[in-house]
Design an enzyme around this catalytic site. Structure first.
Site, PDB file in Angstrom:
ATOM      1  N   SER A 293      50.748  76.824  49.283  1.00  0.00           N
ATOM      2  CA  SER A 293      50.897  75.598  50.069  1.00  0.00           C
ATOM      3  C   SER A 293      49.675  75.357  50.948  1.00  0.00           C
ATOM      4  CB  SER A 293      52.115  75.718  50.983  1.00  0.00           C
ATOM      5  OG  SER A 293      53.243  76.119  50.256  1.00  0.00           O
TER       6      SER A 293
ATOM      7  N   TYR B  13      55.184  79.854  43.976  1.00  0.00           N
ATOM      8  CA  TYR B  13      56.363  78.988  44.117  1.00  0.00           C
ATOM      9  C   TYR B  13      56.023  77.614  44.657  1.00  0.00           C
ATOM     10  CZ  TYR B  13      58.998  83.102  43.062  1.00  0.00           C
ATOM     11  OH  TYR B  13      59.502  84.187  42.409  1.00  0.00           O
ATOM     12  N   CYS B  14      54.915  77.527  45.394  1.00  0.00           N
ATOM     13  CA  CYS B  14      54.573  76.233  45.969  1.00  0.00           C
ATOM     14  C   CYS B  14      53.057  76.120  46.040  1.00  0.00           C
ATOM     15  CB  CYS B  14      55.172  76.088  47.361  1.00  0.00           C
ATOM     16  SG  CYS B  14      54.954  74.476  48.082  1.00  0.00           S
ATOM     17  N   PRO B  15      52.436  75.162  45.415  1.00  0.00           N
ATOM     18  CA  PRO B  15      53.039  73.975  44.811  1.00  0.00           C
ATOM     19  C   PRO B  15      53.669  74.186  43.442  1.00  0.00           C
ATOM     20  CG  PRO B  15      50.662  73.865  44.611  1.00  0.00           C
ATOM     21  CD  PRO B  15      50.958  75.088  45.424  1.00  0.00           C
TER      22      PRO B  15
END
Lengths: 377, 76
Positions: A293, B13-15
């Site tokens: 992220s 898992y992210c993105p």
């Protein structure tokens, strides 16, 4: 050992302060030095922009003087780097000053690129800059009903933002007593409503309960501003009255101009956080091309690893830690409740139901950030 | 023939793998082939669904050990 940190955002600032403490003795004995070069004399708490967009925070609450956040042993200059010469271990700034280094940290961050999509810049509201967040609030205040569309570009900073902004819109219109006059439609690029499966599973029933429509596999291709139609690469389109966008992001222009990474994302080792091919160059936060992220949280955890390793290399010659992909994100689920997602490369988040306590923890963290970025928390 | 660009989206898992593929597909030229590596079981169905809807070309999809290797050619 000359440590040069380029960029004064969350990652760069935490690294600088963390190193200043770890290397206090070496700095005092002139065996190490820390220099920071930043494009601004101010530091913005970027997550606060979400609150500015709903009139819950004023823009001036988001800023502190950057120098006030730094340990006094850090040599800080407002003079952005324009040229990176990694083979010769030096950079050149806008003012023309050349800085030589032994260890370089690149922490230049990312920027929105709405102009990549025809019509998006002039046709939508967003909240990723101070100016746009204020503009979005003014549009929301003036909105009396109709169709609101939320669209999401790839890649984007703060992957939780699309669901947060959607919950916030629902609550905002509800509080104004016009929710029944507003149709909210959420559009998302992949085939579920959030990239993290557990977030999608958690958010979907709430969208249903709130009457929020959604369309997945929707990547924005074009906005017809005159007719207020947003079109997707997948072939669908939606007529809107108010378009809220989370634009595609790129790394900073200086990274692209110096050919350090495509679209400004620097190829980075996912555990050591060094730039590929350059063991004395570390990359932190949004600037990396890592599949994690783009958030202040990721930058924070990466920064701690980088500082620990630079210090250990100076003290014992080798790094001691590896980044495990840790991210901790608050998730605001409206104006008065929240939850969180805590995950790393190997373990997905396990989301708990949103509650008021977590919301107030997040509101507290909005102030605690200034302690965090000083490296005290 | 252009070189195949490999995107390592294993253990993330992210993105997530499909978001990674979309990011790199934007950077690619028409005719380029991208190979997505993923440890997420869902990728094997998620990627073909997007590729077919948007009109790119699935080249291959196979699981080697614990890793899915999915090749996609940019068609437009």
């Amino acid at each position: 050992m000359r440590i040069l940190i380029v960029g004064g955002g969350t990652g760069g600032t935490i690294i600088a302060n963390n190193l200043a403490r770890r290397l206090a003795t070496e700095i005092r004995k002139h065996k190490a030095s820390i220099t920071m070069l930043s494009a601004s004399d101010r530091h913005m708490y970027q997550p606060g922009l979400l609150y500015v967009a709903f009139g819950q925070m004023m823009p001036d609450e988001l800023y502190r003087d950057q120098a006030s956040l730094l340990e006094t042993t850090i040599d800080f200059h407002v003079d952005p780097v324009e040229e990176f010469n990694l083979d010769d271990n030096r950079v050149k700034t806008k003012n023309g000053t050349v800085y030589n280094y032994d260890v370089l940290v690149i922490a230049t961050g990312s920027r929105i690129m709405p102009r990549k999509i025809p019509g998006l810049e002039e046709g939508s509201e967003t909240f990723y800059t101070e100016e746009s967040a204020v503009s979005m609030f003014k549009s929301l205040r003036n909105f009396e009903g109709g169709k609101v569309a939320i669209v999401v570009g790839v890649p984007h900073k703060c992957p939780i933002a699309p669901v947060e902004i959607t919950f916030a819109l629902h609550d905002y219109f509800k509080e104004r007593g016009i929710r029944d006059k507003v149709e909210i439609k959420y559009h998302y690029p992949i085939n579920r409503i959030h990239s993290i499966e557990n977030v999608a599973i958690w958010a979907k029933p709430q969208f249903d309960e709130m009457g929020i429509e959604y369309e997945t596999l929707f990547n924005v291709e074009e906005v017809d501003v005159e007719n207020k139609i947003v079109k997707s690469m997948e072939g669908s389109e939606y007529n809107y009255d108010l378009l809220i966008s989370i634009p595609e992001h790129h790394g900073e222009e200086v990274i692209e101009k110096n050919k350090l990474g495509v679209d400004g994302w620097i190829p980075t080792d996912r555990h050591q956080l060094t730039m590929e091919g350059h063991d004395n160059v570390y990359v932190v936060g949004d600037t990396t091309n890592l599949p994690v992220s783009k958030t202040g949280s990721a930058a924070h955890f990466e920064a701690e690893i980088i500082a620990e390793n630079i210090a250990s290399i100076i003290k014992i010659g080798i790094p001691v830690s590896e980044y495990d992909g840790k991210v901790y994100c608050f998730i605001e689920a409206g104006r008065d409740k929240a939850t969180y997602a805590n995950f790393n490369y190997l373990n997905p988040p396990d989301l708990k139901p949103a509650n008021k306590s977590m919301h107030w923890f997040k509101m507290s963290y909005n102030q605690m950030y200034w302690t965090s970025v000083r490296g005290l928390l | 023939m252009s070189e195949t660009k490999v995107i390592d989206a294993c253990n993330t898992y992210c993105p997530g793998p499909l978001m990674e593929l979309i990011t790199y597909m934007k950077q690619a030229e028409v005719g380029d082939t991208l190979e997505l590596l993923s440890t997420d079981q869902g990728t094997a169905s998620d990627v073909p669904e997007w590729v077919n809807k948007i009109g790119h070309e699935m080249v291959s999809s196979e699981k080697i050990g614990k890793i899915w290797h999915i090749k996609v050619r940019k068609a437009k």
